[in-house]
Every structure is written in structure tokens, then in C-alpha cells.
Design an enzyme around this catalytic site. Sequence first.
Site, PDB file in Angstrom:
ATOM      1  CB  CYS A   1      31.395  43.786  44.526  1.00 48.06           C
ATOM      2  SG  CYS A   1      32.633  45.091  43.392  1.00 48.06           S
TER       3      CYS A   1
ATOM      4  CG  HIS B   1      33.108  39.928  45.433  1.00 46.45           C
ATOM      5  ND1 HIS B   1      33.573  39.576  43.630  1.00 46.45           N
ATOM      6  CD2 HIS B   1      33.855  41.339  45.668  1.00 46.45           C
ATOM      7  CE1 HIS B   1      33.648  40.954  43.509  1.00 46.45           C
ATOM      8  NE2 HIS B   1      33.824  41.862  44.556  1.00 46.45           N
TER       9      HIS B   1
ATOM     10  CG  ASN C   1      37.077  43.371  42.755  1.00 45.89           C
ATOM     11  OD1 ASN C   1      35.493  42.693  41.690  1.00 45.89           O
ATOM     12  ND2 ASN C   1      36.261  43.936  44.091  1.00 45.89           N
TER      13      ASN C   1
END
Length: 335
Positions: free
Chosen positions: A116, A256, A286
Site C-alpha cells: 500500500c 492511505h 482499501n
Amino acid sequence: MIKLRNVGIIGTGSCLPDKIVTNSDLEKIVDTTDEWIKTRTGISERRMTDENTATSDLATVAAMRALESANLSPEEIDLIIVSTVTPDVMFPSTACIVQKNIGAINAAAFDLEAACAGFLYGLSVAEGLVRAGSFNNILVIGAETLTKILDFTDRNTCVIFGDGAGAAIVSEVPEGYGIMSTYIGADGRDGHLLTVPAGGSRIPSSVESVQNRLHYVKMDGKEVFKFAVKIMGDAAEKALDKCGLTKEDIDYLIPHQANIRIIEASVKRLKISHDKVFRNLDKYGNMSSASVAIAIDEASREGLLKDGDIVVLVGFGGGLTWGSAVLKWKSIGRN
Ligand code: ACO
């Protein structure tokens, strides 16, 4: 002495698959509830690619949109960096596939993997290369089709992730704007907390590996959560410190998009008001390395970023990895 260039983002683009999977859809296939997912993660729905769509397909559309917003032709790109944990194939790289798709015939191309935090890793690498004069226009893409590696019998993971791609073009920009600092880090000791165990050289694909569901994401959510809450604030402050700023200077935070509770903990730590924080995880979940890339594109297109704003990007991911960047914003297309 070589004069270092001033570097910034001159164009962004993104691409999301059309198919929406709601929490109620997931209630039908796994033991979960809309209420649990919303309260524990902040996610209401996510996007999902169909069986004919691979990561490079999303990345290609995001790249074309970024080129359009920067008013550049594909031939003007001299490097493509794709960050992904869901490449089309083991090799060639997804970056090479995107190079072919968009006709960037003058570009070198490689993939980068930092889960990520990958887009922030890509941004950091691109910043250094343009600043030093090694490359002129670098296309940095975060692209994922995570739904292809999710175990839809595992409620701990399948409710969290979604698919998408975001792209940014990093180039020389006039003094006074652009990327002020980047910061990246890693701690491989905790890599086991978030992993896809099989399909590599440690556990090559076999009938047994498939039967044991080892090609899917495995995650210790609680431990990742603890790490994330600490590292988001630390990483943001580190990048600010590198360019002589403090958390009081932040005009806009793009974190994020993993979990609303992680974002809220970071906001509290950085003591910034909620209206200065970008959120879209309710719609998309996500999307790993695509999350921050798509967030910048949406924040920019929605006019949330004003010229001169100090914008902080921050993310964390499997590896474990983390990254952050401080930008002095200038509207895309007017650099
Ligand atoms: N629906 C209903 N119940 C669930 C679900 C679900 N989807 N998932 C877990 N539960 C249950 C658990 O089984 C547990 O039940 P038990 O107490 O009977 O054992 C209970 O809910 C609480 O589980 P916790 O794990 O404590 O839940 P938590 O509040 O920590 O939330 C979550 C779990 C959402 C995964 C959270 O820990 C989290 O967001 N962690 C960070 C994950 C993350 O950001 N990962 C991405 C990293 S980025 C990358 O590189 C890919």
C-alpha cells in the site's frame, strides 16, 4: 556543480471498474454485516474488476487520463513505474504492458512493490530521478486488482479491499511549487503480518497450494492496525521535518484509505481539523497502492487543493512499508 531541478506533479488520472460490491452483497457470501463493516472500517462499498480485466487495463486508462491532464503525449514519457501487488503476470512487468498499451515508445519501464505504500515509493524514486536530471517525465502508477487475490470465505480480509488505479506524472516544475520532500521506510521483520504465501519461489504454485488457499491475502488485522496508527503520524512528521515544516503547516492531508479508525487516529495525532482530510474509502475500500494515487486525482479534480496549499500524502502497507510526501500544490495543467 550540477543544479538540482525543482520537481512536481503535472498531471493525474485514475480509473475504477464499474462494478460496485456493497456490504449487503458481501453479507450474502460471508458471515458479516453491513453494520460491522461500516463501524469497524468505514467502508460501504468497493469496486471489482470482471474476469476479463487485469491490473494493466486499469493502469492504462489511468495513465491516459494523467497524460491528458498534463497535456503530454505518450512519446514524451521517458520512464514508467508501476507499483502493484497484483501484476498481470509474474513477468513481463505490468509497467512494460502499460508502455505497450499507451505507446510510450521512448520510456523505460519497471514495477515496484511496496504494497500500500507503493505509490509513495514510486513518487519518491521519480522525484529523485527527475531532480537529478536523469529523466524528464516519469509516469508513476499505483494499480491493483486485489479482489483477484481475496479469499471470499475469509471475512477478516474480503470486506476490506477493492480494485482501482491512479497515475501521476512527475516532471520539472517552476521554483516555488512541487514536491518539497519524500520519505520512505520499511521493517521486514513484520512482513508475515500481511502476505500472500504462495505463487513465488518459496511456495511455488501447486495443486496443494491452491487447495490450502495459499494464493490469497492473509492478514493479522489487529497487529497491522497498531502499526498503522503509529506509523501514519510518524511518517507524516518525518517528511515535514525533512523540508523544515511542522504539522501546524498542513493545509490538506491525503492518507492511505485503509480504515476510517486509522485515519481518525492519525488526524488526532497530527491535530488537524477533519475538513482538511481526504476520505473516499467509504466508496472504494482499501485499494493498496492505488489508494493514495486515486485520492490525489480526485482531490485535485474536485478542487479541494488550492494553489500554495501544503499537502501531505502518507501511507503504510505490507512489507512492512511506509511512505510520505509533502507537496506545495499548484493546480494541474497550469505548471
Ligand atoms: N464481519 C464480522 N465480524 C468480523 C469481521 C467481519 N468482516 N472480520 C472480523 N470479525 C470479527 C472477528 O472475528 C472478531 O471476532 P471474535 O472477537 O469473536 O474473534 C471480531 O470481529 C473483532 O475482530 P478484530 O480483528 O479485533 O477487529 P478489529 O476491530 O481489529 O477490525 C480490521 C479488524 C478491520 C481488519 C482492523 O484490524 C484493521 O483495519 N486492520 C488494519 C488492516 C489494514 O489496514 N490492512 C491493510 C494494510 S495495507 C496493504 O499493504 C495491503
